[in-house]
Scaffold this motif. Structure first.
Motif, PDB file in Angstrom:
ATOM      1  N   ALA A  73       0.901  -0.805   0.114  1.00 13.20           N
ATOM      2  CA  ALA A  73      -0.271  -0.364   0.004  1.00 13.20           C
ATOM      3  C   ALA A  73       1.343   1.500   0.005  1.00 13.20           C
ATOM      4  N   TRP A 151      -2.970   1.303  -7.098  1.00 12.25           N
ATOM      5  CA  TRP A 151      -3.927   2.259  -5.998  1.00 12.25           C
ATOM      6  C   TRP A 151      -4.061   3.556  -5.797  1.00 12.25           C
ATOM      7  N   SER A 155      -8.416   3.182  -7.493  1.00  9.28           N
ATOM      8  CA  SER A 155      -8.620   1.917  -7.100  1.00  9.28           C
ATOM      9  C   SER A 155      -9.169   1.466  -5.426  1.00  9.28           C
ATOM     10  N   LEU A 191      -4.719  -5.561  -1.472  1.00  6.54           N
ATOM     11  CA  LEU A 191      -3.421  -4.862  -1.766  1.00  6.54           C
ATOM     12  C   LEU A 191      -2.955  -6.322  -2.683  1.00  6.54           C
TER      13      LEU A 191
END
Lengths: 427, 300
Positions: A73, A151, A155, A191
């Motif tokens: 992340a 990200w 997203s 993620l």
């Protein structure tokens, strides 16, 4: 891929040696060289080959991108920018991969609508069709998870909205969502697992695509008449006739693809995804990628969340039942006067749903979404079963050759008789 | 723990509803930051637009000057290295100039032999140092709203094109939405409506919702541009020129390989079209063996 005996005769000693141990050259030869295809296939039949090429492009660019991407992340957004700036031709890989997903869907939707029009889902191709529906579902899951990886804001919030859909499942909904997230909100564990699955699913697509080709090679190709191959005159060998036609079509498709990759690389994306993910700031508009918009419209058409989710999944699942919902004995829409009108009405319905998916769910848009959701399902659940019983189809040609060359010229050359009897069975 | 579980479950629901609600407001076209009723920014002639677009080096250098003098005191540019400023397809400063830019900054230099942190002068390999140490500091120094990093800003903003322009854009290759918006935004600090309460923030014509934390920073003559032999600036030192120059610079920072991309695109397309042409005639030749192509279903 093909279960009919091969006509391949190995010439060199090495080929003979291999063929007697693993008859793989013969398999390829019978599947992609000697395989008889109807001589009247249009360019709509080249999208299978286009999809294979797109899958390979996605796999190759994706594998290289994964070598430079960081699934964390804190670093994902920066690692994507690292790819865009510092990796040699990283910008090309990423833009090909991102636009490749869109073009994969463009090709698959054309492929699906071709199947819908020409009745390619009907016996004996039901399994072939269902495998296709499974590929579509896998593609959707893969594309969704891929969009999460950079990200960015879209997203993060797209992942939040879509994973939250599962929370409406009674009793186990929250547990499932926590399981998907790996926590209590979309975050680093989410993620990581999305990256893992985004790498895994394409290989499952590849596997199911191989089954799809196998299931195609048993009954053989459908064709614009829907009438099966009856003699060698109706068919041509796959190579060189379809190989050259497929290649021409692939190159034309790639030219359009290149137009986007090189000149409009961000046209199909969202500007918000160049803003790093921020759980504290919700974007003004959370919109899925264009290829999800019709399903998104169906999801939002009903006020009840659970019912909306059920409808959305049903809108794809209903495709799998189409072989049995369509009661018509005639395959090709070309010989079905009423079907033909309803088919195009269905195409328009899908486009309108796509447009509605991009509109705010308020006022007239909700009502329109409800109307077109009903129309979408009516095509499968009402029109398809009833039409077969009510519609009077036009007379079918006796053979493909007669249809395309006319009765007089039906002596045109094709494959040597016998070499190209319809594979396996007379469907 | 149980309570936390329960709390998080309620939050799941809330998030879902929030997400659903936000989604229900959604509309497409990649119109992330253009609120309904927003003012459409005017179109500009950008040197980098179109299939053969390239950056104007002098403009990028002027834009960098504006960034360095005005923007950099609040905004970061953390994805850009000093060395990028010398690379092909960018402002193309000389190596010596880039070394001089870098040398103005002190950066984290690791640890000395006693384990104490040291600082060193930046080198061309370093990234552009951000003006604030962290997000919290940036927010605290700017009234609670941290100024965003500008590295990819030119691609992170847009406005809604609407029908039928979103279709024609595919053919005209218009994808300068972001830069047109940014340039307009920087010139958008016009006289607010009479009933506007300045306590709310700053009023900008093009910002969605009009109220923005960032104040007007560009004024005529604020940045000194290169002079000609008569000591006159080569381009006007106006807000409009500053806005365009710094926006072009930000397009380059967002898309440093734009020139290479467009140049390669032309080669690829020429190749594909020639190849397609050859394949078309090859296909005709091959199909002639069976009396030509016989597509479709109708006798013809």
């Amino acid at each position: 891929m093909s279960s009919h005996p091969t006509t391949y005769v190995p010439k060199s000693a090495a080929a003979k040696w291999l063929e007697s141990r693993l008859p793989i050259i013969g398999l390829v030869h019978s599947s992609f060289v000697a395989f008889p295809v109807p001589r009247n296939l249009t360019y709509f039949w080249t999208f299978g080959a286009i999809l294979m090429v797109m899958l390979i492009i996605q796999l190759v660019t994706g594998i290289v991108l994964a070598m430079h991407y960081t699934a964390h992340a804190d670093y994902a957004f920066t690692s994507v920018e690292h790819i865009m700036r510092n990796v040699e031709y990283g910008w090309l890989l990423r833009y090909m991969h991102a636009n490749g997903a869109s073009f994969f869907f463009i090709a698959v939707y054309i492929h699906i609508f071709r199947g819908l029009f020409y009745g390619s889902y009907k016996a004996p191709r039901e399994v072939l069709w269902i495998l296709g529906v499974i590929i579509l579902l896998l593609m959707m899951a893969t594309a969704f998870m891929g969009y999460v990886l950079p990200w960015g804001q879209m997203s993060f919030w797209g992942a939040t909205v879509i994973t939250n859909l599962f929370s409406v499942i009674p009793l186990v909904g929250d547990t499932i969502v926590s399981f998907l997230w790996g926590g209590y909100s979309v975050g680093n564990p989410t993620l990581n697992r999305f990256f893992s699955l985004h790498y895994l699913l394409p290989f499952m697509i590849l596997g199911v695509a191989m089954l799809h080709v196998w299931a195609l090679h048993v009954p053989g190709n459908n064709n614009p008449t829907g009438v099966p191959i009856k003699s060698g005159k109706d068919a041509v060998p796959f190579h060189p006739y379809m190989t050259v036609k497929d290649t021409f079509s692939i190159v034309c498709f790639l030219a359009v693809f290149a137009w986007f990759v090189f000149y409009l690389p961000n046209y199909l994306g969202h500007a918000d995804n160049y803003v790093p993910a921020n759980p504290a700031v919700t974007p003004a508009h959370i919109v899925p990628e264009w290829y999800f918009l019709p399903f998104y419209a169906i999801l939002r058409a009903v006020p009840d969340a659970l019912f909306g989710v059920i409808l959305m999944f049903a809108s794809i699942a209903v495709l799998a039942f189409l072989p049995w919902l369509d009661t018509s004995k005639v395959r090709s829409g070309s010989y079905r006067p009423i079907f033909r009108v309803l088919f195009w009405a269905f195409v328009v319905t899908c486009l309108v749903l796509g447009w509605l998916g991009s509109r705010p769910a308020e006022g007239i848009y909700v009502i329109l979404a409800q109307i077109f959701t009903v129309l979408y399902f009516a095509y499968f659940l009402i029109a398809m079963p009833l039409l077969g019983l009510l519609e009077k189809p036009l007379p079918l040609p006796n053979s493909i050759t007669e249809a395309v060359l006319g009765k007089k010229q039906a002596s045109g050359s094709g494959m040597p008789v016998g070499a190209a009897a319809e594979p396996q069975s007379k469907g | 723990m149980r309570d936390q579980d329960k709390g998080s479950r309620t939050m799941n629901k809330t998030l879902f509803i929030a997400g659903f609600f936000a989604a229900s407001l959604a509309f497409s076209g990649g119109a992330a930051n253009a609120a309904p009723g927003g003012v459409v920014p005017p179109r500009n002639d950008w040197s980098f637009a179109g299939p053969f677009g390239t950056f104007d080096r002098a403009q990028l250098q002027r834009g960098f000057l504006v960034f360095k003098t005005v923007c950099a005191s609040c905004h970061g540019l953390e994805k850009v290295s000093f060395r990028n400023l010398a690379e092909e397809g960018g402002p193309e400063y000389t190596e010596a100039q880039v070394e001089a830019f870098a040398a103005e900054f002190l950066v984290d230099g690791g640890y000395d032999e006693f384990g104490d942190p040291v600082q060193r002068a930046a080198t061309p390999a370093d990234f552009w140092p951000s003006p604030f140490a962290n997000y919290q500091q940036a927010a605290a120094a700017n009234g609670g709203k941290a100024p965003p990093d500008l590295s990819v800003m030119a691609k992170a903003r847009t406005y809604e094109r609407g029908f039928p322009w979103w279709i024609t854009d595919v053919f005209t290759q218009y994808n300068e939405n972001g830069v047109d918006y940014l340039s307009a935004f920087l010139q958008g600090y016009v006289e607010p409506p009479e009933d506007f309460d300045p306590a709310l923030g700053n009023w900008n014509l093009y910002y969605p919702g009009h109220i923005v934390a960032m104040p007007n920073v560009l004024f005529d003559g604020a940045v000194e541009y290169p002079r000609d032999a008569q000591e006159r600036p080569i381009v006007p030192e106006t807000v409009e020129q500053y806005a365009k120059d710094v926006t072009a610079f930000l397009m380059w920072t967002a898309e440093p390989h734009l020139e290479a991309r467009k140049a390669m695109g032309f080669q690829v397309l020429v190749f594909l079209l020639v190849f397609a042409g050859l394949l078309y005639f090859t296909k005709k030749r091959i199909w002639a063996r069976v009396g030509g192509e016989t597509e479709g279903h109708a006798a013809g």
